[in-house]
Write an enzyme that holds these catalytic residues in place. Structure first.
Site, mmCIF file in Angstrom:
data_model
loop_
_atom_site.group_PDB
_atom_site.id
_atom_site.type_symbol
_atom_site.label_atom_id
_atom_site.label_comp_id
_atom_site.label_asym_id
_atom_site.label_seq_id
_atom_site.Cartn_x
_atom_site.Cartn_y
_atom_site.Cartn_z
ATOM 1 N N LYS A 111 0.913 -1.059 0.007
ATOM 2 C CA LYS A 111 0.050 0.011 -0.050
ATOM 3 C C LYS A 111 0.886 1.288 -0.005
ATOM 4 O O LYS A 111 0.358 2.365 -0.421
ATOM 5 C CB LYS A 111 -0.904 0.026 0.968
ATOM 6 C CG LYS A 111 -2.140 -0.980 0.910
ATOM 7 C CD LYS A 111 -3.154 -0.665 1.879
ATOM 8 C CE LYS A 111 -4.354 -1.728 1.539
ATOM 9 N NZ LYS A 111 -5.410 -1.609 2.793
ATOM 10 N N LYS A 193 -4.835 -10.543 -6.704
ATOM 11 C CA LYS A 193 -6.477 -10.530 -6.215
ATOM 12 C C LYS A 193 -6.930 -9.688 -6.501
ATOM 13 O O LYS A 193 -6.759 -8.442 -6.656
ATOM 14 C CB LYS A 193 -6.138 -10.605 -4.427
ATOM 15 C CG LYS A 193 -5.851 -9.426 -3.799
ATOM 16 C CD LYS A 193 -5.982 -9.476 -2.435
ATOM 17 C CE LYS A 193 -5.898 -7.798 -1.988
ATOM 18 N NZ LYS A 193 -4.962 -7.751 -0.595
ATOM 19 N N LYS A 196 -10.138 -3.445 -4.153
ATOM 20 C CA LYS A 196 -11.187 -2.431 -4.288
ATOM 21 C C LYS A 196 -10.633 -1.332 -4.859
ATOM 22 O O LYS A 196 -11.176 -0.239 -5.323
ATOM 23 C CB LYS A 196 -11.322 -1.817 -2.752
ATOM 24 C CG LYS A 196 -12.302 -2.658 -2.135
ATOM 25 C CD LYS A 196 -12.987 -2.060 -1.014
ATOM 26 C CE LYS A 196 -13.570 -2.807 0.067
ATOM 27 N NZ LYS A 196 -12.641 -2.807 1.181
HETATM 28 P P1 TYM Z 1 -10.971 -5.216 3.365
HETATM 29 O O1 TYM Z 1 -11.908 -4.127 3.447
HETATM 30 O O2 TYM Z 1 -9.796 -5.054 2.502
HETATM 31 O O3 TYM Z 1 -11.752 -6.470 2.806
HETATM 32 C C1 TYM Z 1 -12.660 -7.080 3.550
HETATM 33 C C2 TYM Z 1 -12.764 -8.540 3.537
HETATM 34 O O4 TYM Z 1 -12.826 -8.949 2.425
HETATM 35 C C3 TYM Z 1 -11.790 -10.000 2.109
HETATM 36 N N1 TYM Z 1 -11.134 -9.864 0.843
HETATM 37 C C4 TYM Z 1 -11.255 -10.979 0.119
HETATM 38 N N2 TYM Z 1 -11.572 -12.208 0.258
HETATM 39 C C5 TYM Z 1 -11.357 -13.088 -0.902
HETATM 40 N N3 TYM Z 1 -10.833 -12.500 -2.213
HETATM 41 C C6 TYM Z 1 -10.460 -11.245 -2.484
HETATM 42 N N4 TYM Z 1 -9.885 -11.025 -3.385
HETATM 43 C C7 TYM Z 1 -10.733 -10.372 -1.348
HETATM 44 N N5 TYM Z 1 -10.365 -9.067 -1.144
HETATM 45 C C8 TYM Z 1 -10.664 -8.830 0.223
HETATM 46 C C9 TYM Z 1 -10.760 -9.336 3.284
HETATM 47 O O5 TYM Z 1 -9.722 -10.610 3.673
HETATM 48 C C10 TYM Z 1 -11.467 -8.976 4.464
HETATM 49 O O6 TYM Z 1 -12.082 -10.275 5.028
HETATM 50 N N6 TYM Z 1 -7.840 -4.895 7.225
HETATM 51 C C11 TYM Z 1 -9.203 -5.204 6.814
HETATM 52 C C12 TYM Z 1 -10.657 -4.638 7.615
HETATM 53 C C13 TYM Z 1 -10.401 -4.998 9.037
HETATM 54 C C14 TYM Z 1 -10.847 -6.176 9.809
HETATM 55 C C15 TYM Z 1 -10.751 -5.725 11.270
HETATM 56 C C16 TYM Z 1 -10.783 -7.373 9.690
HETATM 57 C C17 TYM Z 1 -10.282 -4.023 10.050
HETATM 58 N N7 TYM Z 1 -10.432 -4.488 11.236
HETATM 59 C C18 TYM Z 1 -10.643 -6.580 12.246
HETATM 60 C C19 TYM Z 1 -11.038 -8.278 10.663
HETATM 61 C C20 TYM Z 1 -11.169 -7.973 11.791
HETATM 62 C C21 TYM Z 1 -9.435 -4.846 5.402
HETATM 63 O O7 TYM Z 1 -8.707 -3.868 5.109
HETATM 64 O O8 TYM Z 1 -10.262 -5.554 4.855
#
Ligand code: TYM
Length: 328
Positions: A111, A193, A196
């Site tokens: 990032k 992957k 967003k």
């Molecule tokens: P974020 O917002 O990037 O993504 C949310 C969830 O979607 C999953 N994900 C995917 N799963 C499968 N294939 C993909 N291509 C893919 N892209 C995203 C992510 O693994 C996630 O589960 N840091 C985290 C948010 C967060 C969080 C937390 C998660 C903040 N606090 C506490 C768990 C517990 C994030 O940026 O997710």
């Protein structure tokens, strides 16, 4: 009943990877577990955002989560920034985490594209805030996609170290990954992957895409050389991704799905159909909910109160354990 917590960032638009890797599983979890889900606005500002857009996206994502099936009467759905305990515990945990372990986080390296010099300090400490999100709720299970595995390991390490140094304070959580769909790849670049960031609009299937758009994206999906349909992510990343998506959408295993196909074309068409049907009810419900966003805002206020009732005592425990003098 095990406690579950997970979070999602209100940045960009939510895509099929978020849905299959996380959100869909949360919808199931809420009926089986004591579940907390948060829209992590504080994480979103680790990269500069337009303020009005961030506010709008936070509400939109909440609507989408409800449209996807999260029921605010069943689970606790809230905005991270509404519960001040998250930032406060994050500071305490920063006093326990080391520079070295944060430097090993691969997401920071990805990032901080413009280099370390201009990257925000909070982008570096981002995983510590994530650990605070989880530990505040004594969450045993954290349902996430594969890309969060390293952050979860860090969270466990921080919890164990804190407990070891200051006495038993936190429950040590476990990451829960779906067997199929934990890492959905970009349709145009199946070695990366799905994400967003808007770098690959044609390779990213959005949950709110119209059926015709979804069909077009799958039709143009990059496949591999050769003609054989087989599940082999190393050698056939494009086809394997389609198989994983179709398997996740229909509750099967990718290798089993592969047996039914001899051509890429049919596989693409069937995967598109399955995804259109999977997302159709979410899109329809979203349109209904979007006409009355105030109703969802009210549920967010309730969610924040419910969340705070759990987070407050945990923060008090952590403050006491590390030696902060109480005000009373
Ligand atoms: P974020 O917002 O990037 O993504 C949310 C969830 O979607 C999953 N994900 C995917 N799963 C499968 N294939 C993909 N291509 C893919 N892209 C995203 C992510 O693994 C996630 O589960 N840091 C985290 C948010 C967060 C969080 C937390 C998660 C903040 N606090 C506490 C768990 C517990 C994030 O940026 O997710």
């Amino acid at each position: 009943m095990a406690r579950v917590l997970s979070g999602i960032q209100p940045t960009g638009d939510i895509h099929l990877g978020n849905y299959l890797g996380a959100v869909r599983n949360w919808v199931e979890d809420q009926h089986l577990q004591d579940s907390y889900f948060c829209v992590v606005d504080l994480h979103a500002i680790t990269i500069p955002r337009d303020p009005a857009e961030l506010r709008a996206k936070t509400l939109e994502l909440t609507l989408l989560l409800v449209a996807a099936g999260l029921d605010p009467d069943v689970c606790t759905l809230f905005v991270q920034g509404h519960v001040h305990e998250h930032s406060e515990l994050s500071w305490i945990l920063e006093c326990v985490a080391s520079m070295g372990e944060l430097e090993r986080m691969t997401q920071f390296k990805e990032k901080a594209k413009d280099g370390r010099e201009s990257a925000r300090v909070a982008l570096f400490t981002y995983p510590v805030l994530q650990a605070a999100d989880i530990l505040l709720y004594d969450a045993e299970r954290v349902p996430v996609g594969e890309d969060q595995r390293q952050h979860l390991e860090l969270c466990r390490d921080i919890a164990l170290r804190f407990n070891h140094r200051y006495g038993d304070t936190f429950l040590v959580p476990e990451a829960i990954l779906p067997k199929v769909g934990a890492r959905i790849m970009d349709l145009q670049k199946p070695t990366a992957k799905m994400s967003k960031s808007a770098d690959s609009p044609q390779g990213t299937v959005l949950v709110l895409d119209e059926p015709a758009v979804i069909e077009r994206k799958f039709k143009r999906a990059v496949t591999d050389t050769g003609t054989e349909v087989a599940f082999d992510p190393g050698k056939k990343p494009g086809v394997s991704n389609l198989l994983a998506i179709l398997a996740a959408a229909t509750g099967r295993q990718p290798a089993e799905v592969a047996e039914g196909y001899s051509q890429y074309g049919q596989l693409k068409a069937d995967t598109a159909d399955a995804v259109v049907e999977l997302l159709r009810p979410v899109r329809e419900r979203y349109t209904e909910l979007a006409s009355d966003p105030e109703a969802v805002r009210a549920t967010l206020r309730q969610g924040a109160e419910k969340a705070q009732a759990v987070a407050g005592p945990t923060l008090a425990r952590a403050r006491a354990a590390i030696g902060l003098l109480s005000r009373d």
